[in-house]
Design an enzyme around this catalytic site. Sequence first.
Site, PDB file in Angstrom:
ATOM      1  N   GLY A 139      18.501  40.357  40.376  1.00 42.43           N
ATOM      2  CA  GLY A 139      18.385  40.560  41.815  1.00 42.43           C
ATOM      3  C   GLY A 139      17.085  40.046  42.388  1.00 42.43           C
ATOM      4  O   GLY A 139      17.047  39.517  43.506  1.00 42.43           O
ATOM      5  N   ASP A 156      21.391  49.005  45.334  1.00 39.82           N
ATOM      6  CA  ASP A 156      22.141  50.023  44.594  1.00 39.82           C
ATOM      7  C   ASP A 156      21.688  49.973  43.135  1.00 39.82           C
ATOM      8  O   ASP A 156      22.427  49.569  42.244  1.00 39.82           O
ATOM      9  CB  ASP A 156      23.640  49.750  44.723  1.00 39.82           C
ATOM     10  CG  ASP A 156      24.500  50.802  44.036  1.00 39.82           C
ATOM     11  OD1 ASP A 156      23.949  51.848  43.648  1.00 39.82           O
ATOM     12  OD2 ASP A 156      25.708  50.577  43.876  1.00 39.82           O
TER      13      ASP A 156
END
Length: 282
Positions: A139, A156
Amino acid sequence: MTDWVEETLHPGVRLRLKAERVLYDSRTDLQRIVIFENPQFGRVMTLDGVVQITEGDEFIYHEMLAHVPILAHGAVREVLIVGGGDGGMLEEVLKHRTVERATLVEIDRGVVDLCREYLPAISGKAFDDPRTDLVIADGVEYVNTCARRFDLIIVDSTDPVGPAEVLFGDRFYRRCKACLAPGGILVTQNGVPFLQGPELAGTLNLLRPIFADAACYLAAVPTYMGGPMAFGWASDTPALRTVPQEVLERRLADAGLDLRYYTPAVHLGAFALPGYVARLIG
């Protein structure tokens, strides 16, 4: 023979869940994944010994991290989800017909594949939705190189240990800011303040110099012991945190959603913090 799975995330505190049947227990290149059945929570997934999600109460976590920012914004079309390989967040986001694309960036392909196989009720048909863009990547690296702009970024993540530790740093949050469209919102998973206070305080201390408005909101998720769970909130549009209830009710009705936890009243009340949390974040 019934075994008990013990979580040891917090010093001095232990969570034990009965594992009536272990469905999967092995390692990927990044972490150990265990999926088992529990009589109260249904199927449960742990990563490196820490409970991540259960069939029984995942709707609380996913509804609050998805629908609060989407309905507050009112015109979300592009969504980035960092983490969330179980697909539960993706499913909630795609319930909004106005969302044109949801990009899910998950570092561990094994999480996606195993959750689709053993926890299909959590993601539903989200991974097959043509609006889904599944990216198997780190990410941090994704936001560092991404030229696209998103109306909403949802982090998340797991807790700040192992592969997820870099998702709680200043550089990552600044890159998320650069990936937001004007009026965009960033929301984050920030643990249970009663047991993980420094994590929440640290996140807010990093977000405040970057965004015009940084705060948190709460929801009680039974799986995550120690009191309500905190979600970080950041935007350059402070008014988005105080959208009137009647506006939220109209947007929810227009979306045609039948939700189990989220309501506009719960949305607004989630930002009313108990004293110990308010003092914690300063």
